[in-house]
Design a protein around this motif. Structure first.
Motif, PDB file in Angstrom:
ATOM      1  N   UNK A  42     -27.085 -30.945  68.799  1.00  0.00           N
ATOM      2  CA  UNK A  42     -26.939 -31.414  67.411  1.00  0.00           C
ATOM      3  C   UNK A  42     -25.728 -32.321  67.208  1.00  0.00           C
ATOM      4  N   UNK A  43     -25.576 -33.285  68.100  1.00  0.00           N
ATOM      5  CA  UNK A  43     -24.563 -34.319  67.928  1.00  0.00           C
ATOM      6  C   UNK A  43     -25.238 -35.642  67.578  1.00  0.00           C
ATOM      7  N   UNK A  44     -24.519 -36.517  66.872  1.00  0.00           N
ATOM      8  CA  UNK A  44     -25.017 -37.851  66.534  1.00  0.00           C
ATOM      9  C   UNK A  44     -24.047 -38.894  67.075  1.00  0.00           C
ATOM     10  N   UNK A  45     -24.595 -39.837  67.857  1.00  0.00           N
ATOM     11  CA  UNK A  45     -23.803 -40.913  68.455  1.00  0.00           C
ATOM     12  C   UNK A  45     -24.451 -42.231  68.077  1.00  0.00           C
ATOM     13  N   UNK A  87     -21.027 -29.292  69.607  1.00  0.00           N
ATOM     14  CA  UNK A  87     -22.100 -29.441  68.626  1.00  0.00           C
ATOM     15  C   UNK A  87     -21.573 -29.971  67.293  1.00  0.00           C
ATOM     16  N   UNK A  88     -22.486 -30.563  66.534  1.00  0.00           N
ATOM     17  CA  UNK A  88     -22.197 -31.077  65.185  1.00  0.00           C
ATOM     18  C   UNK A  88     -21.105 -32.147  65.166  1.00  0.00           C
ATOM     19  N   UNK A  89     -20.914 -32.861  66.276  1.00  0.00           N
ATOM     20  CA  UNK A  89     -19.924 -33.933  66.298  1.00  0.00           C
ATOM     21  C   UNK A  89     -20.591 -35.272  65.977  1.00  0.00           C
ATOM     22  N   UNK A  90     -19.856 -36.138  65.261  1.00  0.00           N
ATOM     23  CA  UNK A  90     -20.339 -37.470  64.891  1.00  0.00           C
ATOM     24  C   UNK A  90     -19.445 -38.490  65.579  1.00  0.00           C
ATOM     25  N   UNK A  91     -20.086 -39.465  66.263  1.00  0.00           N
ATOM     26  CA  UNK A  91     -19.329 -40.457  67.022  1.00  0.00           C
ATOM     27  C   UNK A  91     -19.875 -41.847  66.750  1.00  0.00           C
ATOM     28  N   UNK A  92     -18.974 -42.779  66.452  1.00  0.00           N
ATOM     29  CA  UNK A  92     -19.389 -44.137  66.117  1.00  0.00           C
ATOM     30  C   UNK A  92     -18.381 -45.141  66.669  1.00  0.00           C
ATOM     31  N   UNK A  93     -18.896 -46.207  67.290  1.00  0.00           N
ATOM     32  CA  UNK A  93     -18.029 -47.264  67.790  1.00  0.00           C
ATOM     33  C   UNK A  93     -17.205 -46.868  69.002  1.00  0.00           C
ATOM     34  N   UNK A  94     -17.685 -45.895  69.772  1.00  0.00           N
ATOM     35  CA  UNK A  94     -16.963 -45.445  70.967  1.00  0.00           C
ATOM     36  C   UNK A  94     -17.158 -46.474  72.074  1.00  0.00           C
ATOM     37  N   UNK A  95     -16.073 -46.893  72.730  1.00  0.00           N
ATOM     38  CA  UNK A  95     -16.164 -47.937  73.752  1.00  0.00           C
ATOM     39  C   UNK A  95     -16.132 -47.380  75.171  1.00  0.00           C
ATOM     40  N   UNK A  96     -16.075 -46.059  75.314  1.00  0.00           N
ATOM     41  CA  UNK A  96     -16.231 -45.412  76.611  1.00  0.00           C
ATOM     42  C   UNK A  96     -17.384 -44.433  76.524  1.00  0.00           C
ATOM     43  N   UNK A  97     -17.269 -43.306  77.220  1.00  0.00           N
ATOM     44  CA  UNK A  97     -18.289 -42.264  77.123  1.00  0.00           C
ATOM     45  C   UNK A  97     -18.107 -41.485  75.826  1.00  0.00           C
ATOM     46  N   UNK A  98     -19.199 -41.323  75.091  1.00  0.00           N
ATOM     47  CA  UNK A  98     -19.120 -40.519  73.868  1.00  0.00           C
ATOM     48  C   UNK A  98     -19.007 -39.036  74.226  1.00  0.00           C
TER      49      UNK A  98
END
Length: 511
Positions: A363-366, A315-326
Motif C-alpha cells: 500500500x505505497x504510492x510512487x 506501508x502507506x508511504x507516498x513518494x513523488x519526484x524521487x531521483x534514485x530508488x523509491x
C-alpha cells in the motif's frame, strides 16, 4: 501463613526515594515490602541572569522547580551541567528561557544532563560547541524522562566532528525531543545520534515535530541527520518513535535517517528534497509507514526507503519526484540467517549489509520518480538476495524507467500491484502480480490521489499470510480503510487527519 507488612514512607522527592531505599528496605525491622508515597513539591520559580546564578539554581533545584533564564549568554561547564537531579512525573525540574531563543548557551562546553530524570529544557538557543574530550553540543547521558522542547540549535561550524545532540548511557529511556529547530549543520557527524550503553539501545524515546534543515553535503560517511543506533546494537530493541518531523535539504549523508537497532517506528514524517533517504541499515523488525517523500525531479540522489535485515514493514508511504530508488530491498554482503542472530559473527559482520528476510512492502504510492520498487542488486559483491518478502497492493506511476525492478532473481511474492507509464518490469510477472492499468489519479491537496473512477478502488488483495505480517487499517491521510484500495490513499470523503508537514507545523513556534 506469612503476613505481608507494608509501610508507607512519605517522601518529598525522587532523590529522597533514592537516598532512603537501601536503608528502609534493608534496615527496618518487620518490614517485608516498602511503598513510597511521593508527594509533589510546591512549584518554585527561580529567575537567573548570569552563569553563576544558573549553576547555583541547578544545584538547589528540586522537583517542581522552574529556572527562568533572562535574555543573555550563559557559559561555563558547571553552569551547563545537570547531574543527579530528579524531578517527578507531574513536577519536573524545568530550565526555560524567559523569551524563547534569547537565552543563549555558548562557548566550548556541553549541555550535559547525566544520571537525571524528569528534566525539561525549553526555549533555549544552543550555540555551544563541545569540548576537546566531548565532541557534542547537548548530551543526555544515562538519563530518562528528559524533554528538550522548543529549542533552537544553531551551533557554529568548528571544522571538527561534532554531534549536535547525543542520547546515550545506561538506563537511557523515555526521553522526548520535540518542536526544536536544527538548522545549518556543516561539520561532520550526525545531527542527532542515539545509542545507549553496552549492547542495549536507548529505549522508548520520541523524536517529533522537529524541523531539520540545511545539513551540508559531505563526502565522508557518518553525517546522518538522525542515527538511531549503532552496528553493535543491531540485536537491541529500541521501541523508539521518529514521527511528525520535517526534513528539508538534509544532504549530509545518503542515510538521512539511519536506523541501526530493532523494533522502531519511523512514521508520519515529511522529507523534502534531501540528498538521501530513510535506511534500515542494521537491526530487525522496524516499521516505516505514513511518510511523505518529495523531490524536485532534478536534484540527484533524492531517495526513498532502503532496507537490510529481517522483518521490516513498509506501508502507506507516498513518494513523488524521487531521483534514485523509491523503495529498495537491497541484496546483502552478509547472511545473518532467518532468525537474525547467527551463532557466530564478528564486529565486521555487524557492520556489513545484511541479507533481507521477510520484508513486507504494501500500500505505497510512487509517482513521477526515476525508479519504483527495486528488489536485489546488480552489485556482484552483494550475493545474498532478499528472501521471503512480499510486495503487494502498491501503485507505481512513473513516466519513464522501470516501475518494478527485479535486479536479482528472488522468491519475492508479488500480488495486487499496479504499474503505469514506464517499463512495467524487467522480469515476467502476470496481471495478478502486477497489472498495467492507469490508476486514474487526481491532484488533491497537492498529492496524487485516487479519483472516483480509479480501478484501484476496492481492489487490494487480501491474504491471510500477508495480514499476519501487517494489517493496514488506515491510509496515508489517516482515513480508515474499508474494503481497502491499492496504494497509499484510500478513496474517501472523510476529513484527512494527516497531511505533508509545513514549516509552521514543526519547530519552536508550532502549536
Amino acid at each position: 501463613m506469612t503476613m505481608l507488612s507494608v509501610t508507607l514512607f512519605p517522601v518529598t522527592s525522587y532523590s529522597a526515594v533514592e537516598n532512603q531505599l537501601p536503608r528502609l528496605a534493608g534496615d527496618t525491622p518487620g518490614v517485608t515490602d516498602v511503598v513510597y508515597n511521593v508527594e509533589p513539591e510546591a512549584a518554585r520559580e527561580v529567575k537567573v541572569s548570569t552563569s553563576t546564578q544558573l549553576e547555583r539554581a541547578i544545584a538547589q533545584a528540586t522537583a517542581g522547580t522552574t529556572i527562568v533564564l533572562a535574555d543573555g549568554t550563559y557559559t561555563g561547564s558547571k553552569a551547563l551541567l545537570i547531574s543527579g537531579k530528579h524531578g517527578i512525573k507531574n513536577s519536573p525540574i524545568t530550565i526555560k528561557a524567559a523569551n524563547r531563543g534569547r537565552a543563549i548557551l555558548a562557548g566550548a562546553d556541553v549541555l550535559h544532563i547525566v544520571r537525571s530524570s524528569h528534566i525539561v529544557v525549553e526555549g533555549l538557543k544552543i550555540t555551544n560547541t563541545g569540548t576537546d574530550t566531548r565532541s557534542v553540543a547537548v548530551q543526555l547521558d544515562g538519563s530518562n524522562n528528559v524533554q528538550l522542547t522548543r529549542n533552537t540549535f544553531a551551533v557554529p561550524a568548528t571544522g571538527k566532528k561534532l554531534v549536535w545532540l547525543e542520547i546515550k548511557g545506561e538506563n537511557s529511556s523515555h526521553n522526548k525531543i520535540d518542536r526544536n529547530d536544527f538548522n545549518g549543520k556543516s561539520d561532520p557527524a550526525p545531527v542527532i545520534a542515539s545509542s545507549g550503553h553496552g549492547d542495549q539501545m536507548s529505549q522508548h524515546d520520541v523524536i517529533e515535530y522537529n524541523h531539520f534543515r540545511n545539513v551540508a553535503f559531505s563526502k565522508a560517511n557518518g553525517n546522518e541527520t538522525i542515527r538511531l543506533g549503532l552496528s553493535k546494537l543491531s540485536f537491541s530493541e529500541g521501541h523508539n518513535k521518529v514521527q511528525y518531523n520535517l526534513f528539508e535539504n538534509c544532504d549530509g549523508d545518503l542515510e538521512v535517517v539511519s536506523v541501526k537497532s530493532g523494533k522502531n517506528d519511523v512514521r508520519y514524517n515529511t522529507f523534502i528534497n534531501n540528498r538521501g533517504g530513510l535506511t534500515a541499515r542494521h537491526g530487525h523488525d522496524n516499521s516505516f509507514y505514513g511518510n511523505f517523500f518529495f523531490g524536485d525531479g532534478v536534484k540527484e540522489k533524492v531517495l526513498g526507503i532502503r532496507i537490510y535485515g529481517n522483518d521490516h514493514k513498509i506501508y502507506n508511504n507516498y513518494m513523488e519526484g524521487i531521483t534514485g530508488d523509491a523503495i529498495i530491498l537491497d541484496s546483502g554482503r552478509y547472511d545473518g540467517g532467518s532468525n537474525g542472530k547467527p551463532p557466530q559473527y564478528t564486529p565486521e559482520d555487524l557492520k556489513s549489509h545484511w541479507r533481507v528476510y521477510r520484508a513486507t512492502v504494501v500500500n505505497n504510492t510512487i509517482v513521477n520518480s526515476k525508479v519504483g520498487i527495486t528488489v536485489g542488486s546488480t552489485n556482484t559483491e552483494k550475493k545474498y538476495v532478499p528472501t521471503g518478502s512480499w510486495i503487494a497492493n502498491n501503485i507505481v506511476a512513473n513516466k519513464t524507467g522501470i516501475l518494478y525492478h527485479e535486479a536479482s532473481s528472488t522468491d519475492t511474492v508479488f500480488k495486487g500491484n499496479i504499474g503505469f507509464g514506464g517499463t512495467l518490469n524487467n522480469a515476467s510477472r502476470g496481471p495478478s502480480e502486477i497489472v498495467t492499468v492507469n490508476p486514474a489519479l487526481t491532484i488533491s491537496d497537492g498529492l496524487h490521489k485516487l479519483s472516483a473512477n480509479s480501478p484501484a478502488i476496492n481492489k487490494a488483495v487480501s491474504d491471510s499470510k500477508l495480514e499476519q505480517r501487517v494489517k493496514v487499517t488506515d491510509d496515508m491521510d489517516g482515513q480508515l480503510r474499508s474494503k481497502t484500495d491499492v496504494g497509499a490513499d484510500e478513496f474517501s470523503n472523510a476529513a484527512s487527519s494527516r497531511k505533508p508537514l509545513k514549516a509552521s507545523d514543526v519547530g519552536p513556534s508550532s502549536s
